[in-house]
Design an enzyme around this catalytic site. Structure first.
Site, mmCIF file in Angstrom:
data_model
loop_
_atom_site.group_PDB
_atom_site.id
_atom_site.type_symbol
_atom_site.label_atom_id
_atom_site.label_comp_id
_atom_site.label_asym_id
_atom_site.label_seq_id
_atom_site.Cartn_x
_atom_site.Cartn_y
_atom_site.Cartn_z
ATOM 1 N N LYS A 53 -9.597 -2.350 2.618
ATOM 2 C CA LYS A 53 -8.739 -1.133 2.658
ATOM 3 C C LYS A 53 -7.352 -1.436 2.086
ATOM 4 C CE LYS A 53 -7.509 2.764 5.660
ATOM 5 N NZ LYS A 53 -6.081 2.985 5.629
ATOM 6 N N SER A 84 2.488 11.342 13.418
ATOM 7 C CA SER A 84 2.477 10.556 12.188
ATOM 8 C C SER A 84 3.675 10.930 11.329
ATOM 9 C CB SER A 84 1.187 10.805 11.406
ATOM 10 O OG SER A 84 1.263 10.177 10.143
ATOM 11 N N SER A 85 4.349 9.916 10.793
ATOM 12 C CA SER A 85 5.444 10.177 9.849
ATOM 13 C C SER A 85 4.903 10.622 8.497
ATOM 14 C CB SER A 85 6.274 8.913 9.664
ATOM 15 O OG SER A 85 5.520 7.928 8.961
ATOM 16 N N GLN A 86 3.613 10.384 8.258
ATOM 17 C CA GLN A 86 3.047 10.712 6.944
ATOM 18 C C GLN A 86 3.086 12.213 6.659
ATOM 19 O OE1 GLN A 86 -0.828 8.948 6.459
ATOM 20 N NE2 GLN A 86 -0.084 6.875 6.748
ATOM 21 N N HIS A 102 -9.292 -2.806 8.994
ATOM 22 C CA HIS A 102 -8.801 -3.999 8.293
ATOM 23 C C HIS A 102 -7.831 -4.818 9.133
ATOM 24 C CE1 HIS A 102 -5.162 -1.462 6.826
ATOM 25 N NE2 HIS A 102 -5.850 -0.742 7.671
ATOM 26 N N ARG A 103 -6.958 -4.146 9.869
ATOM 27 C CA ARG A 103 -5.929 -4.918 10.600
ATOM 28 C C ARG A 103 -6.520 -5.678 11.783
ATOM 29 N NH1 ARG A 103 -1.804 -3.913 7.594
ATOM 30 N NH2 ARG A 103 -1.586 -1.806 6.766
ATOM 31 N N ASP A 107 2.018 -0.945 12.310
ATOM 32 C CA ASP A 107 0.945 -1.725 11.671
ATOM 33 C C ASP A 107 1.111 -3.215 11.964
ATOM 34 O OD1 ASP A 107 0.248 0.719 10.689
ATOM 35 O OD2 ASP A 107 0.578 0.246 8.575
ATOM 36 N N GLU A 113 -7.120 3.885 12.005
ATOM 37 C CA GLU A 113 -8.460 3.545 11.502
ATOM 38 C C GLU A 113 -9.519 3.651 12.606
ATOM 39 O OE1 GLU A 113 -5.818 2.872 10.240
ATOM 40 O OE2 GLU A 113 -5.901 1.946 8.267
ATOM 41 N N ASN A 168 0.464 6.283 18.737
ATOM 42 C CA ASN A 168 -0.313 6.691 17.552
ATOM 43 C C ASN A 168 -1.273 5.610 17.021
ATOM 44 O OD1 ASN A 168 1.239 5.153 15.739
ATOM 45 N ND2 ASN A 168 1.925 6.918 14.549
ATOM 46 N N ASP A 171 -7.671 1.825 -0.564
ATOM 47 C CA ASP A 171 -6.769 2.986 -0.407
ATOM 48 C C ASP A 171 -6.170 3.418 -1.745
ATOM 49 O OD1 ASP A 171 -7.276 3.015 2.293
ATOM 50 O OD2 ASP A 171 -5.183 2.772 2.930
ATOM 51 N N GLY A 219 -4.784 7.382 4.639
ATOM 52 C CA GLY A 219 -3.760 8.345 5.057
ATOM 53 C C GLY A 219 -2.722 8.568 3.977
ATOM 54 N N ASN A 224 -10.526 6.698 3.875
ATOM 55 C CA ASN A 224 -9.758 6.786 5.114
ATOM 56 C C ASN A 224 -8.300 6.442 4.816
ATOM 57 O OD1 ASN A 224 -9.133 7.144 7.768
ATOM 58 N ND2 ASN A 224 -10.017 5.209 8.476
ATOM 59 N N ARG A 227 -9.002 12.099 12.322
ATOM 60 C CA ARG A 227 -7.561 11.815 12.315
ATOM 61 C C ARG A 227 -6.812 13.133 12.116
ATOM 62 N NH1 ARG A 227 -6.224 6.858 8.424
ATOM 63 N NH2 ARG A 227 -4.312 6.925 9.675
ATOM 64 N N LYS A 282 0.839 -1.212 0.000
ATOM 65 C CA LYS A 282 0.000 0.000 0.000
ATOM 66 C C LYS A 282 0.867 1.252 0.000
ATOM 67 C CE LYS A 282 -1.086 1.799 3.898
ATOM 68 N NZ LYS A 282 -1.620 2.171 5.222
ATOM 69 N N ARG A 298 2.537 6.038 -3.049
ATOM 70 C CA ARG A 298 3.641 6.984 -3.300
ATOM 71 C C ARG A 298 4.009 6.975 -4.787
ATOM 72 N NH1 ARG A 298 4.280 5.527 1.944
ATOM 73 N NH2 ARG A 298 5.644 6.639 3.388
HETATM 74 O O1 LIG Z 1 3.707 6.327 5.235
HETATM 75 C C1 LIG Z 1 3.048 5.280 5.201
HETATM 76 O O2 LIG Z 1 2.902 4.627 4.154
HETATM 77 C C2 LIG Z 1 2.448 4.795 6.450
HETATM 78 C C3 LIG Z 1 2.915 5.250 7.660
HETATM 79 C C4 LIG Z 1 2.397 4.755 8.956
HETATM 80 O O3 LIG Z 1 1.596 5.779 9.521
HETATM 81 P P1 LIG Z 1 2.114 6.785 10.694
HETATM 82 O O4 LIG Z 1 3.338 7.454 10.214
HETATM 83 O O5 LIG Z 1 0.941 7.689 10.842
HETATM 84 O O6 LIG Z 1 2.385 5.923 11.893
HETATM 85 C C5 LIG Z 1 1.564 3.486 8.791
HETATM 86 O O7 LIG Z 1 0.856 3.223 9.973
HETATM 87 C C6 LIG Z 1 0.599 3.606 7.628
HETATM 88 O O8 LIG Z 1 -0.177 2.452 7.480
HETATM 89 C C7 LIG Z 1 1.355 3.806 6.343
HETATM 90 C C1 LIG Z 2 -2.671 3.186 9.563
HETATM 91 C C2 LIG Z 2 -3.000 2.658 8.395
HETATM 92 O O1 LIG Z 2 -3.448 3.333 7.320
HETATM 93 P P1 LIG Z 2 -3.287 4.859 6.810
HETATM 94 O O2 LIG Z 2 -2.374 4.794 5.639
HETATM 95 O O3 LIG Z 2 -4.658 5.290 6.464
HETATM 96 O O4 LIG Z 2 -2.677 5.668 7.928
HETATM 97 C C3 LIG Z 2 -2.911 1.187 8.188
HETATM 98 O O5 LIG Z 2 -2.987 0.743 7.017
HETATM 99 O O6 LIG Z 2 -2.751 0.431 9.164
#
Ligand SMILES: O=C(O)C1=C[C@@H](OP(=O)(O)O)[C@@H](O)[C@H](O)C1
Ligand SMILES: C=C(OP(=O)(O)O)C(=O)O
Length: 425
Positions: A411, A169-171, A385-386, A313, A341, A336, A49, A95, A93, A123, A22, A27
């Site tokens: 998802k 969140s690293s996102q 999902h998890r 995860d 979800e 976190n 997703d 991220g 949903n 979120r 995913k 990306r």
């Molecule tokens: O960058 C990514 O692809 C992800 C980063 C993680 O989130 P966080 O950085 O919010 O922990 C992970 O939980 C998510 O499923 C995917």
């Molecule tokens: C946290 C998750 O998803 P998201 O990319 O929406 O943050 C996940 O897939 O466990």
């Protein structure tokens, strides 16, 4: 509500080919869209997703053609020249769609609204919006401060020095890094707080490098990205198997008798969640490591005490493996989980207790003592999902269980229960 009854599984055996990651799929799609030229993406994940990212790109005027099973995408990059969509971009949903699109759209011309499912509105995204606003980006909240939905008037962002909070969140950092080459000038990013989920930044840097952009950093504390750069299309790019999805099969082989070969991730994986297999070796699994696959067998499972910040995860899978260990398991530094979800810390504690485990739910940790007696219950999955996938491990451990709303796996892994059945005996 739909329910899936899982009867006890005595043994697992066979080979599993993982669906695409995913994290990599979304990306790669976004950078291929931003690039000039055509990129062919192979082993793309087909799941909700990814569908949300594809839907948004279509609305932005990017042409993507998919093969029949939607695992090969040909993306005609638009070099950052997106159309202003007639309707808000609905990102479910996801991220990995919502956060990177927020940053990228703030940096390209156009008017955008980014919306999602009700849970997405709970979120937080304030840390990313703060950083974009500090750089001059026009991003505002349509409902509540710090939360989606967002309105973005995209335009020129000059770059410069900026701080971003990395503690939730690293996102958010991923999003800023992916957008920074589109800014007019160079960007120096300083991380505030401790960066969570750090290995996901390696995925981001790896994918950016594949599309021709290099980023320098000082031990993940400061990052420098040159401005006014163009992503370059990649003729063919292969998505690795999903390392988080691998966790269920690593766990299944470790819990039940038999052997599972897991194809698509291995010692060479760029995904941090491959670290789950290392944790499972501490727990007692027997694993043979190859570059792009793993072979896993059962071992004597013992409780462990681990910091799971790097593998948030896959660590959920450890929480259900813990039901079959010969002592308590502690999973720490996972605050976190509460903003994903669902509030995963609370949800996991609740459902593990239903099965019969003794559970301590801390603010940022969970401790699980295996049940003396297993209850045959229906697991609520909270649209997560998890939760659905990791509680299937109860059946793998030889106890019957029912999973409520099993389709929430769509998802990230729509075929999960079929793949599990294919290795179950
Ligand atoms: O960058 C990514 O692809 C992800 C980063 C993680 O989130 P966080 O950085 O919010 O922990 C992970 O939980 C998510 O499923 C995917
Ligand atoms: C946290 C998750 O998803 P998201 O990319 O929406 O943050 C996940 O897939 O466990």
């Amino acid at each position: 509500m739909e329910q899936l009854r899982l009867e006890p599984i005595n043994k697992v055996n066979g080979s599993v080919t993982l669906p695409g990651s995913k994290s990599l799929s979304n990306r790669i799609l976004l950078l291929a869209a931003l690039a000039k030229g055509t990129t062919v993406v192979e082993n793309l994940l087909d799941s909700d997703d990814i569908r949300h990212m594809l839907g948004a790109l279509k609305q932005l005027g990017v042409q993507v053609s998919l093969n029949d099973d939607k695992t090969v995408a040909t993306v005609q990059g638009v070099g950052g020249q997106f159309l202003t969509p007639a309707e808000p971009l609905f990102l479910g949903n996801a991220g990995t769609a919502y956060r990177p699109l927020t940053a990228v759209l703030a940096a390209v011309k156009g008017d955008y609204e980014l919306v999602g499912e009700p849970r997405m509105e709970e979120r937080p995204i304030g840390h990313l919006v703060d950083a974009l606003q500090a750089l001059g980006g026009d991003v505002s909240y349509l409902k509540n401060k710090d939360y989606p939905p967002l309105k973005i008037v995209g335009g020129q962002i000059n770059g410069g020095d900026v701080e971003i909070d990395g503690s939730i969140s690293s996102q958010f950092l991923t999003a800023l890094l992916m957008a920074a080459p589109l800014f007019n000038g160079d960007t120096n990013i300083t991380i505030k707080g401790t960066l969570v989920s750090k290995p996901y930044i390696d995925i981001t840097l790896d994918v950016m490098a594949r599309f021709g952009i290099s980023v320098t950093h000082d031990d993940y504390k400061t990052f420098t990205v040159k401005g006014a750069q163009q992503y370059q299309a990649v003729e063919r790019i292969m998505v690795e198997g999903d390392a988080s999805s691998a966790s269920y099969f690593v766990a299944a082989a470790a819990i039940a008798g038999g052997e599972i070969e897991i194809k698509g991730v291995g010692a060479k994986s760029v995904q941090g969640d491959i670290g789950f297999a290392k944790v499972m070796e501490q727990v007692g699994a027997k694993i043979d490591w190859y570059d792009e696959r793993l072979v896993v067998r059962k071992g004597q499972l013992k409780g462990v005490d681990i910091d799971a910040n790097a593998i948030p995860d896959a660590a959920m899978t450890l929480a259900t493996v813990a039901l079959f260990a010969d002592g308590p398991t502690a999973i720490r530094n996972i605050y976190n989980w509460r903003v994903k979800e669902t509030d995963r810390l609370h949800a996991m504690a609740t459902e593990l207790r239903k099965v019969g485990a003794e559970v301590v739910e801390g603010e940022d940790f969970i401790e699980i003592t295996p049940p003396k007696h297993f209850n045959d219950v229906a697991i609520d999955t909270y649209d997560d999902h998890r939760i659905a996938m990791c509680f299937a491990m109860v059946a793998v451990g030889g106890k019957p269980i029912t999973i409520n709303d099993p389709k929430c796996t769509y998802k990230t892994f729509p075929t999960f229960f079929n793949v599990l059945a294919s290795v179950s005996q």
